[in-house]
Design an enzyme around this catalytic site. Structure first.
Site, PDB file in Angstrom:
ATOM      1  N   SER A 112       0.869  -1.181   0.000  1.00  0.00           N
ATOM      2  CA  SER A 112       0.000   0.000   0.000  1.00  0.00           C
ATOM      3  C   SER A 112       0.901   1.225   0.000  1.00  0.00           C
ATOM      4  CB  SER A 112      -0.836  -0.018   1.285  1.00  0.00           C
ATOM      5  OG  SER A 112      -1.458   1.231   1.501  1.00  0.00           O
TER       6      SER A 112
ATOM      7  N   TYR B 258      -2.156  -0.934  10.414  1.00  0.00           N
ATOM      8  CA  TYR B 258      -2.158  -1.123   8.947  1.00  0.00           C
ATOM      9  C   TYR B 258      -0.827  -0.656   8.358  1.00  0.00           C
ATOM     10  CZ  TYR B 258      -3.967  -1.124   4.143  1.00  0.00           C
ATOM     11  OH  TYR B 258      -4.156  -1.370   2.795  1.00  0.00           O
TER      12      TYR B 258
END
Ligand SMILES: NC(=O)c1ccc[n+]([C@@H]2O[C@H](COP(=O)([O-])OP(=O)(O)OC[C@H]3O[C@@H](n4cnc5c(N)ncnc54)[C@H](O)[C@@H]3O)[C@@H](O)[C@H]2O)c1
Length: 282
Positions: free
Chosen positions: A143, A156
């Site tokens: 990401s 995350y």
């Protein structure tokens, strides 16, 4: 890798979002597709859709957090198609909030799916690819969260930094030991997928969730941001191009606001200054 027709792709998290878009684009190239996901119903629907494109597709219910489950996925793929040329370690989940308020279950769940999911994929599939001896490709989904650090999504960010680091190390190791196997790391910005509703597939055993104000704010923010973002098809197109060009970092365009956020962190490191909070203006 230029010629994909007749080869086999295994994609985790293939029942939704970016994984399903990858399955579609590889099917359009004439590949055999192995779709893996923890969510049986959506997986079945995805297999029906991909088969209708005129390629051979199978679905394997898989929990990427379990080494045994990923080994069974590899066995099913090899039994059906004889070999595997592309592996996309793509399954991933999100939760947010202050790091000290999130539960041990929050940490465990994200580490299991976002980190162990890739670790199991690498451990179970790389020896298979090496034994085949042919040209292969591994794409790990990280990401843009791997290239910066922002508040209220710390777990995350941590798991996605780990996914990028593992991918870079894998790239180096394979370039020495098995250079026919290439690696890319997909670092998407925001895409309109089911990621904001990740908890739909959260295991019962890891259910204890923090319902703090910061958690709610983080989940509302990701819901809004992803709903108003790009089609996952764009991510799949980037992956296909990267496989053809053998490009390791699969990034947003340079003029995307996430690129400035990532560059800000690089500048922090280069200048040895404290972390700048530089959320992208999206
Ligand atoms: N959507 C975004 O804005 C965005 C941005 C950056 C990175 N990503 C990453 O893209 C990847 C794909 O996510 P998405 O956005 O398409 O979300 P999504 O929720 O649409 O798809 C993720 C899929 O992973 C599956 N999954 C969840 N836990 C699993 C498990 N234990 N085993 C197997 N499958 C499991 C889900 O059932 C789902 O089908 C993730 O790694 C995510 O972190 C997404």
């Amino acid at each position: 890798m230029q010629e994909l027709a007749g080869k086999t792709a295994v994609i985790t998290g293939a029942a939704s979002g970016i994984g399903l878009a990858l399955a579609r684009i590889f099917a359009e190239q004439g590949m055999n597709i192995v779709l893996a996901d923890i969510e049986q119903q959506r997986l079945d629907a995805a297999v029906t859709e991909i088969s209708a494109l005129g390629v051979e597709a199978i679905g394997v219910v898989t929990d990427v957090g379990s080494g045994e489950s990923v080994a069974s996925l590899r066995d099913a793929a090899v039994e059906q198609f004889g070999s595997v040329q592309i592996l996309c370690n793509n399954a991933g989940v999100y939760t947010g909030g202050n790091l000290w308020e999130q539960t041990e279950d929050d940490y465990e769940w994200l580490i299991r799916v976002n980190q162990w999911g890739i670790i199991h994929g690498v451990r179970q599939f790389v020896p298979q690819m090496i034994s085949q001896g042919d040209a292969c490709y591994i794409v790990n989904t990280s990401s843009m969260a791997s290239m910066c650090t922002l508040p209220f999504a710390g777990i995350y960010h941590m798991t996605k930094h780990a996914a990028l680091a593992l991918s870079e190390c894998l790239y180096h190791e394979l370039s020495i030991s098995a250079p026919q196997i290439k690696v890319s790391c997909l670092c998407p910005e925001l895409f309109n997928t089911g990621i904001a509703a990740s908890s739909r597939n959260r295991p019962e055993a890891l259910r204890e969730e923090n319902i703090t104000d910061m958690h709610k704010m983080s989940m509302d923010a990701i819901t809004d941001a992803t709903a108003n973002s790009l089609s996952p098809r764009v991510a799949a197109e980037r992956v296909l191009q990267a496989i053809k060009d053998e490009t390791f970092y699969i990034l947003p365009p340079e003029d995307n606001p996430w690129s400035a956020t990532a560059n800000s962190r690089l500048e922090d490191l280069r200048l040895r200054r404290n972390p700048t909070m530089a959320p992208p203006a999206i």
